[in-house]
Design a protein around this motif. Structure first.
Motif, mmCIF file in Angstrom:
data_model
loop_
_atom_site.group_PDB
_atom_site.id
_atom_site.type_symbol
_atom_site.label_atom_id
_atom_site.label_comp_id
_atom_site.label_asym_id
_atom_site.label_seq_id
_atom_site.Cartn_x
_atom_site.Cartn_y
_atom_site.Cartn_z
ATOM 1 N N ALA A 63 -20.434 -56.150 -11.367
ATOM 2 C CA ALA A 63 -19.507 -56.409 -12.472
ATOM 3 C C ALA A 63 -18.469 -55.292 -12.623
ATOM 4 O O ALA A 63 -17.444 -55.489 -13.268
ATOM 5 C CB ALA A 63 -20.284 -56.567 -13.770
ATOM 6 N N ARG A 64 -18.715 -54.127 -12.014
ATOM 7 C CA ARG A 64 -17.785 -52.993 -12.127
ATOM 8 C C ARG A 64 -16.810 -52.930 -10.959
ATOM 9 O O ARG A 64 -16.084 -51.957 -10.807
ATOM 10 C CB ARG A 64 -18.569 -51.674 -12.205
ATOM 11 C CG ARG A 64 -19.512 -51.571 -13.372
ATOM 12 C CD ARG A 64 -18.838 -51.666 -14.704
ATOM 13 N NE ARG A 64 -17.904 -50.566 -14.889
ATOM 14 C CZ ARG A 64 -17.123 -50.420 -15.941
ATOM 15 N NH1 ARG A 64 -17.138 -51.303 -16.898
ATOM 16 N NH2 ARG A 64 -16.309 -49.386 -16.030
ATOM 17 N N THR A 65 -16.757 -53.984 -10.149
ATOM 18 C CA THR A 65 -15.797 -54.055 -9.049
ATOM 19 C C THR A 65 -14.645 -54.964 -9.470
ATOM 20 O O THR A 65 -14.723 -55.698 -10.450
ATOM 21 C CB THR A 65 -16.452 -54.628 -7.782
ATOM 22 O OG1 THR A 65 -16.829 -55.986 -8.040
ATOM 23 C CG2 THR A 65 -17.667 -53.811 -7.362
ATOM 24 N N ARG A 70 -12.759 -60.053 -11.965
ATOM 25 C CA ARG A 70 -12.093 -61.366 -11.864
ATOM 26 C C ARG A 70 -13.062 -62.477 -12.238
ATOM 27 O O ARG A 70 -12.686 -63.421 -12.930
ATOM 28 C CB ARG A 70 -11.548 -61.567 -10.448
ATOM 29 C CG ARG A 70 -10.278 -60.798 -10.188
ATOM 30 C CD ARG A 70 -9.590 -61.245 -8.902
ATOM 31 N NE ARG A 70 -10.356 -60.914 -7.716
ATOM 32 C CZ ARG A 70 -10.310 -59.757 -7.090
ATOM 33 N NH1 ARG A 70 -9.528 -58.798 -7.522
ATOM 34 N NH2 ARG A 70 -11.025 -59.537 -6.010
ATOM 35 N N GLU A 71 -14.307 -62.347 -11.822
ATOM 36 C CA GLU A 71 -15.306 -63.351 -12.168
ATOM 37 C C GLU A 71 -15.522 -63.421 -13.687
ATOM 38 O O GLU A 71 -15.627 -64.493 -14.248
ATOM 39 C CB GLU A 71 -16.631 -63.057 -11.480
ATOM 40 C CG GLU A 71 -16.638 -63.344 -9.987
ATOM 41 C CD GLU A 71 -16.417 -64.824 -9.689
ATOM 42 O OE1 GLU A 71 -17.006 -65.674 -10.375
ATOM 43 O OE2 GLU A 71 -15.624 -65.114 -8.772
ATOM 44 N N ARG A 72 -15.583 -62.265 -14.323
ATOM 45 C CA ARG A 72 -15.732 -62.237 -15.789
ATOM 46 C C ARG A 72 -14.551 -62.893 -16.470
ATOM 47 O O ARG A 72 -14.691 -63.562 -17.478
ATOM 48 C CB ARG A 72 -15.846 -60.781 -16.285
ATOM 49 C CG ARG A 72 -17.211 -60.205 -16.178
ATOM 50 C CD ARG A 72 -17.353 -58.910 -16.990
ATOM 51 N NE ARG A 72 -16.213 -58.019 -16.948
ATOM 52 C CZ ARG A 72 -16.018 -57.058 -16.037
ATOM 53 N NH1 ARG A 72 -16.882 -56.875 -15.072
ATOM 54 N NH2 ARG A 72 -14.952 -56.272 -16.102
#
Length: 77
Positions: A63-65, A70-72
């Motif tokens: 999630a930190r990439t 973008r997914e979030r």
């Protein structure tokens, strides 16, 4: 250089220094002189560089990439 050479700190001391410098960054940005902000940034870079040197294979949360961000952004509420 201000402070102890990061290479001479043990892991626990290095983490404590990193926690402190990250905690004080915002106040230094808002209220510190140009010299204080520059010194703070230099010290933070030294400490972070030492941490990364010691932990080149540190765990990186997906999630930190950029892809994770973008997914979030596309997730449904």
């Amino acid at each position: 250089m201000n402070g102890v050479d990061p290479g001479r700190l043990d892991d626990q001391q290095l983490i404590k220094e990193l926690e402190t410098i990250h905690r004080t960054r915002h106040t230094t940005l808002l209220h510190g002189s140009d010299g204080a902000l520059r010194a703070h940034g230099d010290r933070m870079a030294q400490l972070e560089g030492e941490y990364l040197r010691r932990h080149p294979r540190r765990s990186v949360a997906a999630a930190r990439t950029r892809a994770g961000a973008r997914e979030r952004g596309h997730a449904s509420p």
